[in-house]
Design a protein around this motif. Structure first.
Motif, mmCIF file in Angstrom:
data_model
loop_
_atom_site.group_PDB
_atom_site.id
_atom_site.type_symbol
_atom_site.label_atom_id
_atom_site.label_comp_id
_atom_site.label_asym_id
_atom_site.label_seq_id
_atom_site.Cartn_x
_atom_site.Cartn_y
_atom_site.Cartn_z
ATOM 1 N N LEU A 64 -44.292 40.545 -18.149
ATOM 2 C CA LEU A 64 -44.781 39.142 -18.404
ATOM 3 C C LEU A 64 -43.948 38.025 -17.572
ATOM 4 O O LEU A 64 -42.891 38.259 -17.094
ATOM 5 C CB LEU A 64 -44.337 38.549 -19.835
ATOM 6 C CG LEU A 64 -45.239 39.594 -20.658
ATOM 7 C CD1 LEU A 64 -44.831 39.428 -22.339
ATOM 8 C CD2 LEU A 64 -46.919 39.499 -20.648
ATOM 9 N N PRO A 65 -44.483 36.718 -17.085
ATOM 10 C CA PRO A 65 -43.756 35.847 -16.377
ATOM 11 C C PRO A 65 -42.872 35.336 -17.208
ATOM 12 O O PRO A 65 -42.787 35.066 -18.278
ATOM 13 C CB PRO A 65 -45.016 34.943 -16.056
ATOM 14 C CG PRO A 65 -45.954 35.220 -17.055
ATOM 15 C CD PRO A 65 -46.064 36.286 -17.645
ATOM 16 N N ALA A 91 -42.509 31.693 -33.051
ATOM 17 C CA ALA A 91 -41.745 33.004 -33.463
ATOM 18 C C ALA A 91 -42.195 33.992 -32.439
ATOM 19 O O ALA A 91 -43.478 34.404 -32.650
ATOM 20 C CB ALA A 91 -41.848 33.411 -35.088
ATOM 21 N N VAL A 92 -41.553 34.521 -31.553
ATOM 22 C CA VAL A 92 -41.638 35.335 -30.698
ATOM 23 C C VAL A 92 -41.006 36.783 -31.226
ATOM 24 O O VAL A 92 -39.778 36.922 -31.113
ATOM 25 C CB VAL A 92 -41.428 35.117 -29.322
ATOM 26 C CG1 VAL A 92 -41.772 35.972 -28.101
ATOM 27 C CG2 VAL A 92 -41.665 33.735 -28.935
ATOM 28 N N VAL A 93 -41.830 37.733 -31.485
ATOM 29 C CA VAL A 93 -41.234 39.134 -31.928
ATOM 30 C C VAL A 93 -41.391 40.178 -30.649
ATOM 31 O O VAL A 93 -42.611 40.376 -30.241
ATOM 32 C CB VAL A 93 -41.954 39.799 -33.047
ATOM 33 C CG1 VAL A 93 -41.549 41.036 -33.352
ATOM 34 C CG2 VAL A 93 -42.019 38.630 -34.281
ATOM 35 N N ILE A 94 -40.333 40.634 -30.108
ATOM 36 C CA ILE A 94 -40.109 41.586 -29.245
ATOM 37 C C ILE A 94 -40.093 42.908 -29.827
ATOM 38 O O ILE A 94 -39.186 43.074 -30.381
ATOM 39 C CB ILE A 94 -39.060 41.366 -28.236
ATOM 40 C CG1 ILE A 94 -38.817 39.728 -27.848
ATOM 41 C CG2 ILE A 94 -39.185 42.167 -27.121
ATOM 42 C CD1 ILE A 94 -40.080 39.345 -27.098
ATOM 43 N N SER A 95 -41.102 43.729 -29.509
ATOM 44 C CA SER A 95 -41.207 45.078 -30.127
ATOM 45 C C SER A 95 -40.675 46.246 -29.464
ATOM 46 O O SER A 95 -40.308 47.201 -29.714
ATOM 47 C CB SER A 95 -42.468 45.508 -30.778
ATOM 48 O OG SER A 95 -43.425 45.368 -29.782
ATOM 49 N N ALA A 96 -40.699 46.010 -27.983
ATOM 50 C CA ALA A 96 -40.291 46.829 -27.090
ATOM 51 C C ALA A 96 -39.870 46.336 -25.704
ATOM 52 O O ALA A 96 -40.265 45.375 -25.454
ATOM 53 C CB ALA A 96 -41.719 47.899 -26.727
ATOM 54 N N GLY A 97 -38.866 47.040 -25.045
ATOM 55 C CA GLY A 97 -38.486 46.367 -23.806
ATOM 56 C C GLY A 97 -37.142 45.525 -24.092
ATOM 57 O O GLY A 97 -36.580 45.614 -24.919
ATOM 58 N N ASN A 98 -36.695 44.967 -22.959
ATOM 59 C CA ASN A 98 -35.483 43.930 -22.962
ATOM 60 C C ASN A 98 -35.591 43.035 -22.004
ATOM 61 O O ASN A 98 -36.441 42.916 -21.028
ATOM 62 C CB ASN A 98 -34.239 44.906 -22.783
ATOM 63 C CG ASN A 98 -34.269 45.717 -21.413
ATOM 64 O OD1 ASN A 98 -34.399 44.981 -20.131
ATOM 65 N ND2 ASN A 98 -34.343 46.863 -21.277
ATOM 66 N N GLY A 99 -34.657 42.053 -22.040
ATOM 67 C CA GLY A 99 -34.916 40.797 -21.272
ATOM 68 C C GLY A 99 -33.544 39.780 -21.517
ATOM 69 O O GLY A 99 -32.666 40.390 -21.971
ATOM 70 N N TRP A 100 -33.899 38.623 -21.370
ATOM 71 C CA TRP A 100 -32.898 37.754 -21.417
ATOM 72 C C TRP A 100 -33.375 36.398 -22.050
ATOM 73 O O TRP A 100 -34.562 35.837 -22.083
ATOM 74 C CB TRP A 100 -32.359 37.285 -20.045
ATOM 75 C CG TRP A 100 -33.253 36.833 -19.175
ATOM 76 C CD1 TRP A 100 -33.813 37.683 -18.127
ATOM 77 C CD2 TRP A 100 -33.708 35.494 -18.864
ATOM 78 N NE1 TRP A 100 -34.972 36.919 -17.690
ATOM 79 C CE2 TRP A 100 -34.624 35.623 -17.930
ATOM 80 C CE3 TRP A 100 -33.538 34.138 -19.361
ATOM 81 C CZ2 TRP A 100 -35.384 34.531 -17.445
ATOM 82 C CZ3 TRP A 100 -33.892 33.185 -19.009
ATOM 83 C CH2 TRP A 100 -35.145 33.231 -17.791
ATOM 84 N N TYR A 149 -36.792 32.059 -21.055
ATOM 85 C CA TYR A 149 -36.681 33.458 -21.406
ATOM 86 C C TYR A 149 -37.614 34.319 -20.733
ATOM 87 O O TYR A 149 -38.539 33.977 -19.932
ATOM 88 C CB TYR A 149 -36.725 33.665 -22.870
ATOM 89 C CG TYR A 149 -38.189 33.558 -23.404
ATOM 90 C CD1 TYR A 149 -38.854 34.357 -23.392
ATOM 91 C CD2 TYR A 149 -38.401 32.214 -23.805
ATOM 92 C CE1 TYR A 149 -40.200 34.034 -24.145
ATOM 93 C CE2 TYR A 149 -39.740 32.042 -24.581
ATOM 94 C CZ TYR A 149 -40.415 33.226 -24.706
ATOM 95 O OH TYR A 149 -41.861 32.648 -25.052
ATOM 96 N N GLY A 150 -37.187 35.442 -20.454
ATOM 97 C CA GLY A 150 -38.307 36.539 -19.716
ATOM 98 C C GLY A 150 -37.718 37.734 -19.885
ATOM 99 O O GLY A 150 -36.695 38.156 -20.362
ATOM 100 N N PRO A 151 -38.835 38.846 -19.567
ATOM 101 C CA PRO A 151 -38.094 40.206 -19.645
ATOM 102 C C PRO A 151 -37.618 40.730 -18.243
ATOM 103 O O PRO A 151 -37.844 40.059 -17.389
ATOM 104 C CB PRO A 151 -39.537 40.844 -19.798
ATOM 105 C CG PRO A 151 -40.618 39.793 -19.238
ATOM 106 C CD PRO A 151 -40.072 38.598 -19.337
#
Length: 294
Positions: free
Chosen positions: A32-33, A45-54, A81-83
């Motif tokens: 994703l950008p 509310a942003v739910v991150i269910s897989a992966g990593n970023g900052w 923020y971003g992945p």
């Protein structure tokens, strides 16, 4: 390469009076950008269910984001923020007067923009229900999605990694000991905490003071006893930790808005055979045995 689906709504003034309204919902995955830097006038509310970023907060501090995690985007707060190598996310935009209360109760945490989650399954399921409700032509759209935002905040609170599956262990222990004649200082000592530390923990977990939390549990139990048994008011008072029935009656009347005797008259559900603390199994509900005269 990334895939995205999103939809946005404009609820009317009457829907805002429900307390929370959903402004948009989306599901995305892949590389994703980067988002921002930007500032919004509503909550996301942003739910991150897989992966990593900052995530970079309003003070320029950079936080590592490792799934499962929640990103809180709050009104008037710059964020960026971003992945790193892609992630799976779902998000819900929302607003409404109830956000202030949810913030006071600790369900929304403006000062904690990155919240580790133990499991994203529950929140993702709720977002999925919002996405299904967002189909074109749904006449219940605003009410259905608004109700789901309330549900989402509860699901996110329950999914926090710093909580046990059944909730905050400090609150659990207080609830277990609520009917014992212990002061707040004595409760704190049982947990190896100072009264100030206990107040902070309970305020963070329940949005109130330890005393109010304990009183709420005691009065909830008192209501059950008044509604489902024929115990005298004095006996109910003793069962929930008050040796002085007159004090109990005054407290009950002030907090509930009606005297114990009147509450019983309004809510009495006393039945032969007594009542149970066991939560019914939805797949095997209790059955009423009908007695037939012979």
């Amino acid at each position: 390469m990334y895939h995205t689906w999103m939809r946005y709504f404009t609820p009317g003034p009457v829907h805002h009076r429900l307390g929370l309204v959903c402004l948009g919902v989306g599901l995305q995955h892949g590389q994703l950008p980067t988002v921002g830097p930007r500032t919004l006038d509503h909550h996301v509310a942003v739910v991150i269910s897989a992966g990593n970023g900052w995530f970079q907060d309003a003070h320029g501090r950079r936080h590592t984001v490792t799934a499962p995690a929640l990103l809180w985007l709050t009104p008037g707060t710059p964020h960026h923020y971003g992945p790193d190598d892609g992630w799976d996310e779902c998000f819900v935009d929302f607003t409404g007067p109830a956000t202030a209360t949810y913030t006071e109760l600790g369900y929304i945490e403006p000062d904690r923009p990155v919240v580790p989650l133990a499991d994203a399954t529950g929140p993702r399921a709720t977002v999925g229900r919002i996405a299904r409700a967002a189909r074109r032509g749904n006449p219940l759209l605003e009410v259905e999605t608004g109700a789901a935002v309330h549900e989402l905040l509860v699901a996110l609170r329950r999914a926090r990694a710093d909580l046990a599956p059944d909730g905050d262990p400090v609150l659990q222990a207080l609830a277990r000991d609520a009917f014992q004649p212990l002061s707040v200082a004595e409760h704190a000592a049982r947990h190896g905490m100072s009264p100030a530390e206990l107040r902070t923990a309970v305020r963070r977990g329940a949005g109130c003071s330890p005393k109010d939390y304990l009183v709420g549990i005691r009065l909830g139990r008192a209501k059950e006893l008044l509604a489902a048994t024929e115990l005298p008011v004095a006996a109910v008072a003793r069962r929930v930790g008050y040796d002085d029935p007159a004090y109990f009656s005054r407290l009950f009347t002030r907090r509930v808005g009606t005297a114990p005797v009147r509450f019983r008259a309004q809510q009495s559900r006393t039945v032969p055979g007594g009542w149970s603390n066991r939560i019914p199994d939805p797949d095997d509900p209790p059955m009423i045995e009908r007695l037939h005269a012979t």
